[in-house]
Design a protein around this motif. Structure first.
Motif, short mmCIF file in Angstrom:
data_model
loop_
_atom_site.label_atom_id
_atom_site.label_comp_id
_atom_site.label_asym_id
_atom_site.label_seq_id
_atom_site.Cartn_x
_atom_site.Cartn_y
_atom_site.Cartn_z
N LYS A 162 -1.76 20.10 1.56
CA LYS A 162 -2.38 19.03 2.01
C LYS A 162 -2.88 18.14 0.86
O LYS A 162 -3.02 17.97 -0.20
CB LYS A 162 -3.88 19.65 2.51
CG LYS A 162 -4.74 18.53 2.88
CD LYS A 162 -5.68 18.97 4.21
CE LYS A 162 -6.35 17.78 4.72
NZ LYS A 162 -7.42 17.73 5.50
N LEU A 163 -2.70 16.86 1.68
CA LEU A 163 -3.15 15.61 0.94
C LEU A 163 -4.44 15.00 1.75
O LEU A 163 -4.38 15.17 2.80
CB LEU A 163 -2.01 14.42 1.13
CG LEU A 163 -0.52 14.76 0.58
CD1 LEU A 163 0.18 13.47 0.66
CD2 LEU A 163 -0.85 14.82 -0.91
N GLN A 187 9.10 22.62 1.61
CA GLN A 187 8.00 23.03 1.04
C GLN A 187 7.08 21.78 0.51
O GLN A 187 5.91 21.96 0.24
CB GLN A 187 8.30 23.82 -0.48
CG GLN A 187 9.05 25.03 -0.26
CD GLN A 187 10.46 25.04 -0.22
OE1 GLN A 187 11.18 24.09 -0.32
NE2 GLN A 187 10.91 26.21 0.35
N GLY A 188 7.58 20.80 0.86
CA GLY A 188 6.84 19.30 0.62
C GLY A 188 6.29 19.01 1.76
O GLY A 188 5.21 18.08 1.76
N LYS A 189 6.55 19.51 2.98
CA LYS A 189 5.90 19.04 4.14
C LYS A 189 4.44 19.69 4.30
O LYS A 189 4.23 20.79 4.04
CB LYS A 189 6.46 19.92 5.41
CG LYS A 189 7.82 19.01 5.64
CD LYS A 189 8.60 19.39 6.75
CE LYS A 189 9.98 18.64 7.04
NZ LYS A 189 10.67 19.28 8.14
N HIS A 190 3.52 18.95 4.47
CA HIS A 190 2.06 19.26 4.42
C HIS A 190 1.00 18.61 5.66
O HIS A 190 1.38 17.54 6.24
CB HIS A 190 1.80 18.61 3.07
CG HIS A 190 1.79 17.12 3.08
ND1 HIS A 190 2.95 16.58 2.50
CD2 HIS A 190 1.19 16.01 3.34
CE1 HIS A 190 3.12 15.19 2.59
NE2 HIS A 190 1.91 15.01 3.06
N ALA A 191 -0.01 19.25 5.54
CA ALA A 191 -1.07 18.84 6.35
C ALA A 191 -1.73 17.61 5.85
O ALA A 191 -1.69 17.46 4.28
CB ALA A 191 -2.15 19.64 6.76
N SER A 220 3.41 10.82 1.30
CA SER A 220 3.89 12.04 2.10
C SER A 220 5.47 12.21 1.99
O SER A 220 6.07 13.14 1.86
CB SER A 220 3.67 12.05 3.45
OG SER A 220 2.09 12.30 3.57
N GLU A 221 6.29 10.95 2.10
CA GLU A 221 7.69 10.87 2.40
C GLU A 221 8.31 11.18 0.83
O GLU A 221 9.18 12.00 0.76
CB GLU A 221 7.98 9.49 2.46
CG GLU A 221 7.78 9.36 4.30
CD GLU A 221 7.79 7.69 4.46
OE1 GLU A 221 8.01 6.74 3.76
OE2 GLU A 221 7.61 7.66 5.75
N GLY A 268 0.81 -1.16 0.06
CA GLY A 268 0.08 0.03 0.03
C GLY A 268 0.84 1.41 0.19
O GLY A 268 0.57 2.19 -0.46
N ARG A 269 1.99 1.21 0.74
CA ARG A 269 2.82 2.29 0.76
C ARG A 269 3.25 2.52 -0.54
O ARG A 269 3.47 3.68 -1.03
CB ARG A 269 4.09 1.88 1.74
CG ARG A 269 4.57 3.07 2.81
CD ARG A 269 5.63 2.58 3.73
NE ARG A 269 6.53 3.48 3.86
CZ ARG A 269 7.69 3.80 2.91
NH1 ARG A 269 7.66 2.75 1.72
NH2 ARG A 269 8.39 4.56 3.00
N GLN A 270 3.77 1.57 -1.29
CA GLN A 270 4.31 1.52 -2.57
C GLN A 270 3.37 2.13 -3.53
O GLN A 270 3.56 3.04 -4.40
CB GLN A 270 4.89 0.37 -3.35
CG GLN A 270 6.25 -0.02 -2.34
CD GLN A 270 7.26 0.89 -2.43
OE1 GLN A 270 7.56 1.53 -3.59
NE2 GLN A 270 7.73 1.11 -1.41
N ALA A 271 1.95 1.69 -3.40
CA ALA A 271 0.94 2.15 -4.21
C ALA A 271 0.75 3.82 -3.97
O ALA A 271 0.59 4.63 -4.91
CB ALA A 271 -0.34 1.49 -3.82
N ALA A 272 0.82 4.11 -2.84
CA ALA A 272 0.75 5.64 -2.40
C ALA A 272 2.06 6.53 -3.09
O ALA A 272 1.74 7.39 -3.52
CB ALA A 272 0.52 5.79 -0.87
N ARG A 273 3.07 5.75 -3.07
CA ARG A 273 4.33 6.74 -3.60
C ARG A 273 4.03 6.69 -5.23
O ARG A 273 4.24 7.78 -5.84
CB ARG A 273 5.50 5.57 -3.55
CG ARG A 273 6.81 6.53 -4.05
CD ARG A 273 7.89 5.55 -3.68
NE ARG A 273 9.16 6.17 -3.80
CZ ARG A 273 9.51 6.25 -5.17
NH1 ARG A 273 9.23 5.85 -6.31
NH2 ARG A 273 10.82 7.11 -5.22
#
Length: 152
Positions: free
Chosen positions: A92-93, A124-128, A114-115, A61-66
């Motif tokens: 935001k995501l 600038q990539g850090k998000h809610a 997110s990572e 799932g992590r790979q899918a989100a990436r």
């Protein structure tokens, strides 16, 4: 290091922007804010089908989100008229994880997106964000993520 150098270093080639599957657009802009429609996970060019807690592991799932994040960056590039240096901030995501009622690691799945965004855009990539478990996603996809960004 520029966003383009980071993409090259990570061996990420941004795909063409997907075509909407229904009555919507892939992104909409108001002022300096861009809203990207939900993007579903794909693997080898096809919808990445499955349910977390049943037939897909948290790591898969992590790979899918990436993979979704890569598609989102491609759409963000289109929203920036081809210039990702215009991205001021990923704001935001919202992540939807197709999961069984007892699966509780949606947040770990969403880390895949997110990572990568932090790796590509730095501070600038850090998000809610929000990560939800849902009973189903269109076409049986395992993950769907939408993104809000500020651009110059």
């Amino acid at each position: 290091m520029s966003i383009y150098q980071k993409l090259e270093e990570l061996k990420i080639e941004l795909p063409a922007v997907a075509t909407p599957a229904a009555a919507y657009v892939m992104f909409a802009q108001t002022g300096n804010t861009v809203f990207l429609s939900g993007h579903i996970a794909k693997k080898d060019g096809k919808v990445w089908v499955g349910q977390l807690g049943k037939d897909i592991t948290t790591e898969e799932g992590r790979q899918a989100a990436r993979a979704v994040a890569i598609d989102l960056v491609a759409t963000l590039r289109a929203a920036c008229h081809g210039d990702l240096t215009r991205v001021k901030r990923i704001v935001k995501l919202m992540s939807l994880v197709n999961s069984t009622p007892d699966f509780t690691e949606q947040h770990l799945v969403t880390n895949g997106a997110s990572e990568l965004l932090v790796e590509l855009f730095g501070e600038q990539g850090k998000h809610a964000r929000s990560a939800f478990g849902v009973a189903q996603i269109p076409m049986g996809a395992c993950v769907e993520i939408e993104l809000i960004a500020e651009i110059a």
